[in-house]
Design a protein around this motif. Structure first.
Motif, PDB file in Angstrom:
ATOM      1  N   LEU A   1       0.924  -1.448   0.034  1.00  0.00           N
ATOM      2  CA  LEU A   1      -0.116   0.112   0.109  1.00  0.00           C
ATOM      3  C   LEU A   1       0.690   1.373  -0.150  1.00  0.00           C
ATOM      4  CD1 LEU A   1      -3.291   0.295   0.014  1.00  0.00           C
ATOM      5  CD2 LEU A   1      -2.888   0.905   2.484  1.00  0.00           C
ATOM      6  N   ASP A   2       1.911   1.200   0.602  1.00  0.00           N
ATOM      7  CA  ASP A   2       2.877   2.509   0.859  1.00  0.00           C
ATOM      8  C   ASP A   2       3.437   2.675  -0.556  1.00  0.00           C
ATOM      9  OD1 ASP A   2       4.080   0.045   1.132  1.00  0.00           O
ATOM     10  OD2 ASP A   2       5.724   1.047   2.291  1.00  0.00           O
ATOM     11  N   ILE A   3       3.781   1.481  -1.300  1.00  0.00           N
ATOM     12  CA  ILE A   3       4.523   1.879  -2.369  1.00  0.00           C
ATOM     13  C   ILE A   3       3.359   2.558  -3.439  1.00  0.00           C
ATOM     14  CG2 ILE A   3       5.447   0.601  -4.514  1.00  0.00           C
ATOM     15  CD1 ILE A   3       6.582  -1.559  -2.395  1.00  0.00           C
ATOM     16  N   MET A   4       2.143   2.043  -3.446  1.00  0.00           N
ATOM     17  CA  MET A   4       1.082   2.429  -4.453  1.00  0.00           C
ATOM     18  C   MET A   4       0.802   3.783  -4.128  1.00  0.00           C
ATOM     19  SD  MET A   4      -1.319  -0.842  -5.055  1.00  0.00           S
ATOM     20  CE  MET A   4      -1.384  -1.669  -3.676  1.00  0.00           C
ATOM     21  N   GLU A   5       0.776   4.060  -2.665  1.00  0.00           N
ATOM     22  CA  GLU A   5       0.413   5.689  -2.387  1.00  0.00           C
ATOM     23  C   GLU A   5       1.507   6.816  -2.812  1.00  0.00           C
ATOM     24  OE1 GLU A   5      -0.315   5.146   1.703  1.00  0.00           O
ATOM     25  OE2 GLU A   5      -2.627   4.617   1.564  1.00  0.00           O
ATOM     26  N   GLN A   6       2.560   6.147  -2.734  1.00  0.00           N
ATOM     27  CA  GLN A   6       3.894   6.699  -3.261  1.00  0.00           C
ATOM     28  C   GLN A   6       3.745   7.018  -4.757  1.00  0.00           C
ATOM     29  OE1 GLN A   6       7.653   5.065  -2.802  1.00  0.00           O
ATOM     30  NE2 GLN A   6       8.819   6.814  -3.191  1.00  0.00           N
ATOM     31  N   ASN A   7       3.223   6.122  -5.548  1.00  0.00           N
ATOM     32  CA  ASN A   7       3.534   5.979  -6.908  1.00  0.00           C
ATOM     33  C   ASN A   7       2.377   7.143  -7.459  1.00  0.00           C
ATOM     34  OD1 ASN A   7       5.337   4.327  -7.193  1.00  0.00           O
ATOM     35  ND2 ASN A   7       4.138   2.287  -7.455  1.00  0.00           N
ATOM     36  N   ARG A   8       1.274   6.847  -6.778  1.00  0.00           N
ATOM     37  CA  ARG A   8      -0.129   7.895  -7.198  1.00  0.00           C
ATOM     38  C   ARG A   8      -0.317   9.127  -6.383  1.00  0.00           C
ATOM     39  NH1 ARG A   8      -3.959   7.931  -9.893  1.00  0.00           N
ATOM     40  NH2 ARG A   8      -5.699   8.280  -8.614  1.00  0.00           N
ATOM     41  N   THR A   9       0.457   9.274  -5.210  1.00  0.00           N
ATOM     42  CA  THR A   9       0.182  10.633  -4.404  1.00  0.00           C
ATOM     43  C   THR A   9      -1.090  10.499  -3.889  1.00  0.00           C
ATOM     44  OG1 THR A   9       0.199  12.126  -6.099  1.00  0.00           O
ATOM     45  CG2 THR A   9       2.212  11.660  -5.245  1.00  0.00           C
ATOM     46  N   LYS A  10      -1.748   9.391  -3.874  1.00  0.00           N
ATOM     47  CA  LYS A  10      -3.228   9.378  -3.610  1.00  0.00           C
ATOM     48  C   LYS A  10      -3.397   8.176  -2.484  1.00  0.00           C
ATOM     49  CE  LYS A  10      -4.962  11.901  -7.034  1.00  0.00           C
ATOM     50  NZ  LYS A  10      -5.886  13.056  -6.716  1.00  0.00           N
ATOM     51  N   HIS A  11      -4.543   8.153  -1.660  1.00  0.00           N
ATOM     52  CA  HIS A  11      -4.764   7.364  -0.796  1.00  0.00           C
ATOM     53  C   HIS A  11      -6.225   6.857  -0.773  1.00  0.00           C
ATOM     54  CE1 HIS A  11      -5.198  11.041   1.590  1.00  0.00           C
ATOM     55  NE2 HIS A  11      -6.203  10.542   2.226  1.00  0.00           N
ATOM     56  N   GLY A  12      -6.826   6.142  -0.123  1.00  0.00           N
ATOM     57  CA  GLY A  12      -7.942   5.762   0.124  1.00  0.00           C
ATOM     58  C   GLY A  12      -8.620   4.956  -1.461  1.00  0.00           C
ATOM     59  N   VAL A  13      -9.838   5.086  -1.512  1.00  0.00           N
ATOM     60  CA  VAL A  13     -10.432   4.620  -2.685  1.00  0.00           C
ATOM     61  C   VAL A  13     -10.030   4.917  -3.920  1.00  0.00           C
ATOM     62  CG1 VAL A  13     -12.745   3.707  -1.502  1.00  0.00           C
ATOM     63  CG2 VAL A  13     -12.619   5.792  -2.701  1.00  0.00           C
ATOM     64  N   ASP A  14      -9.606   6.320  -4.148  1.00  0.00           N
ATOM     65  CA  ASP A  14      -9.015   6.795  -5.197  1.00  0.00           C
ATOM     66  C   ASP A  14      -7.821   6.247  -5.619  1.00  0.00           C
ATOM     67  OD1 ASP A  14      -9.541   8.737  -7.583  1.00  0.00           O
ATOM     68  OD2 ASP A  14      -8.053   9.796  -6.639  1.00  0.00           O
TER      69      ASP A  14
END
Length: 207
Positions: A107-120
Motif C-alpha cells: 500500500l505504501d508503494i502504491m500511495e507513493q506512486n500515485r500520491t493518492k490514498h483511500g479508494v481513489d
C-alpha cells in the motif's frame, strides 16, 4: 498465472466473473504490490463492436490478444495504461480488462506512486496501473505468472454478490456497447464510480 483449467473451459464473460476476488500482483522495482480484483470487463473478439479485435482487426499493438490464454496485454488510451489478459486459445482474440482492485499488498508503494490514498488509489483501470507503477508495454506477450505480473487463481476472496452493467467508455462503439459485460463486486468501495450509499462498509462486498 497459477495453472488452472478454467482459462480454456470457460467463455470470456464467465472468466470475467470468475476473476472477481482473485489476487493480482506485480513484482515492481520498488517491491511487491497487489490487490483483490473487484471489477472486470469482457471483450468478445471479432463479433464485439467495442473490442480491439472487432472484425478480425490485428495489428502490432493488439497482437497480445491473439496470444495463448493468460497473455499480458497492456495498452494505452488517453495517456493512461490499462491491463488486459487474453482469455481464450491462441488466435481467438478475446480478453478481460481488469478495471479495479482492492489494494492489499504494498500500500505504501502504491500511495507513493500515485500520491493518492483511500479508494481513489486503485478504483479505475488507469489508476491501478499508475499505483502499480506500470507506465509502458514492455510486459506485453508475457504470460501472467511467468511475468512479474500474476493472477493468483487459488488465492481468492468470494464476492457475496456480483453485479453486471454495460461497459464503461464504449458508448459510441456500436451495437455491443450496451451489452452487460462489466462485472463488479457489489458494495466494494474500490469499484469505479460506485456511489457512497451503495458501499458495504462492513464486508466490502465479500462473503
Amino acid at each position: 498465472m497459477d495453472q488452472d483449467p478454467f482459462y480454456s473451459s470457460s467463455t470470456t464473460d464467465q472468466i470475467s466473473r470468475e476473476m472477481l476476488g482473485m489476487l493480482l500482483t506485480y513484482d515492481s522495482p520498488k517491491g511487491l504490490v497487489g490487490g483483490w480484483i473487484v471489477e472486470t470487463e469482457a471483450y468478445m473478439g471479432q463479433k464485439d463492436s467495442a473490442a480491439h479485435a472487432f472484425k478480425g482487426r490485428r495489428t502490432a499493438s493488439n497482437e497480445p490478444l491473439y496470444g495463448p490464454p493468460g497473455t499480458v496485454y497492456i495498452y494505452s488510451i488517453h495517456g493512461r495504461y490499462l491491463l488486459d489478459v487474453a482469455a481464450q486459445e491462441k488466435d481467438i482474440p478475446q480478453g478481460v480488462l481488469i478495471r479495479a482492485v482492492e489494494p492489499t499488498i504494498g500500500l505504501d508503494i502504491m500511495e507513493q506512486n500515485r500520491t493518492k490514498h483511500g479508494v481513489d488509489l486503485t478504483n479505475g483501470p488507469g489508476k491501478l496501473m499508475e499505483a502499480f507503477g506500470i507506465a509502458d508495454k514492455k510486459m506485453n506477450m508475457e504470460i501472467f505468472g511467468d511475468s512479474k505480473l500474476n493472477i493468483h487463481q487459488q488465492d481468492k476472496k468470494i464476492p457475496a454478490h456480483i453485479e453486471e452493467s454495460n461497459r464503461i467508455g464504449v458508448a459510441n462503439q456500436g451495437t455491443w456497447a450496451t451489452k452487460p459485460l462489466r462485472y463488479f463486486v457489489k458494495g466494494n468501495p474500490y469499484v469505479s464510480g460506485i456511489k457512497k450509499r451503495d458501499v458495504d462498509l462492513k464486508t466490502h462486498g465479500w462473503r
